[in-house]
Design a protein around this motif. Sequence first.
Motif, PDB file in Angstrom:
ATOM      1  N   GLU A   1     -20.279  29.394  -9.967  1.00 31.90           N
ATOM      2  CA  GLU A   1     -20.537  28.947 -11.338  1.00 31.90           C
ATOM      3  C   GLU A   1     -20.354  27.446 -11.429  1.00 31.90           C
ATOM      4  O   GLU A   1     -19.472  26.872 -10.790  1.00 31.90           O
TER       5      GLU A   1
ATOM      6  N   GLN B   1     -26.573  34.509 -11.258  1.00 29.89           N
ATOM      7  CA  GLN B   1     -26.454  35.919 -11.592  1.00 29.89           C
ATOM      8  C   GLN B   1     -26.474  36.806 -10.339  1.00 29.89           C
ATOM      9  O   GLN B   1     -25.762  37.809 -10.265  1.00 29.89           O
TER      10      GLN B   1
ATOM     11  N   SER C   1     -16.989  35.549 -12.357  1.00 28.44           N
ATOM     12  CA  SER C   1     -17.577  36.830 -12.731  1.00 28.44           C
ATOM     13  C   SER C   1     -16.557  37.962 -12.622  1.00 28.44           C
ATOM     14  O   SER C   1     -15.629  37.900 -11.814  1.00 28.44           O
ATOM     15  N   ASP C   2     -16.742  38.998 -13.445  1.00 31.02           N
ATOM     16  CA  ASP C   2     -15.924  40.196 -13.313  1.00 31.02           C
ATOM     17  C   ASP C   2     -16.710  41.316 -12.619  1.00 31.02           C
ATOM     18  O   ASP C   2     -16.380  42.502 -12.733  1.00 31.02           O
ATOM     19  N   ASP C   3     -17.757  40.935 -11.885  1.00 32.71           N
ATOM     20  CA  ASP C   3     -18.582  41.893 -11.153  1.00 32.71           C
ATOM     21  C   ASP C   3     -17.796  42.396  -9.940  1.00 32.71           C
ATOM     22  O   ASP C   3     -17.768  41.758  -8.884  1.00 32.71           O
TER      23      ASP C   3
END
Length: 326
Positions: free
Chosen positions: A65, A108, A127-129
């Motif tokens: 990011e 993404q 990210s919380d992926d």
Amino acid sequence: MRSLLAVVAATLLLSACGTTEAPVAQEAAAPSGSASASAAQITLTDARGKQITLDKPATRVVGLEWGEVELLVTLGVQPVGVADVKGYGTWVTAAPLDPSVKDIGNRQEPSVDSIAALQPDLVVMESDDSGLITQLEKIAPVIVAKGSDASANIERMRDDLTLIATAVGKTDVATKVLADFDTALADGKAKIAASGSAGQKFMMADGWKDGSKISIRPFGKGSLVSDVAEQLGLANAWTGEVDKVWGLGSTDVEGMTAVKDENLRFFYSASDGIDVFADLAANPLWKSLSFVKQDRVTKLPDGIWTFGGPLSSRQFADALVKAYTG
């Protein structure tokens, strides 16, 4: 044997001088290789609450990011890989990337294979992926920064910078960066106060166009740029609903008619060259707004990332100070 004889000789010599402690203490204090390696380890806790241990400060870092990438560059660490290098160069001018930095896909859906090929010793993301994190943790340790928190975004930014600085061994740099940031905001606040503009209303937004429909995204209270502006002594005019993470709202041109303050200054960003607010020049509703009629609309200089770190935030602060005092 030679070393032992030397110690004995030194002991006899020092005994004649009234002490026998120094050589023995030095031998006992000599660190072992394993102790040295342990002392170099870094243990920290990221935004997930997960504890991460690094054998040493990371040097080959991948950033997913732009906010965290800016923090790395600010600390003097050029990442080996960044998601959407071209986009970063368009929107983030405060902390430029070296030409050697590799592109590892979009923010993404970064390319896990491209990241692995760079052999990083750390991946920084927000990210919380969990699926992506699991894949990346097979390659290198992963630190998840918070990225935004509309309840206290400047403090969150400080925490993210300190977290990353700890991982790369640059806490001294982070301390100076934050001190310079505080000084810049204090100076800007004093200039705005001296101009008689303290307490005046501002509004910051960006926008996009879908066919003939123009959507406007106000940066409400709790957004990073709003927190910066409030530190300068200004007040956010947008009182509509905003989300709890980014402090961002959503409206259209008609919704803007609810913003009526006569002294309001309106700021917007359009670094990608798509200037929807310029396209509104002939729109009757837009033309009826007080800040438009009074020519109090300011397009930010290109490349000020409104979700960035201390350097981007200082660029934003400088733009506000110039508008209110120029």
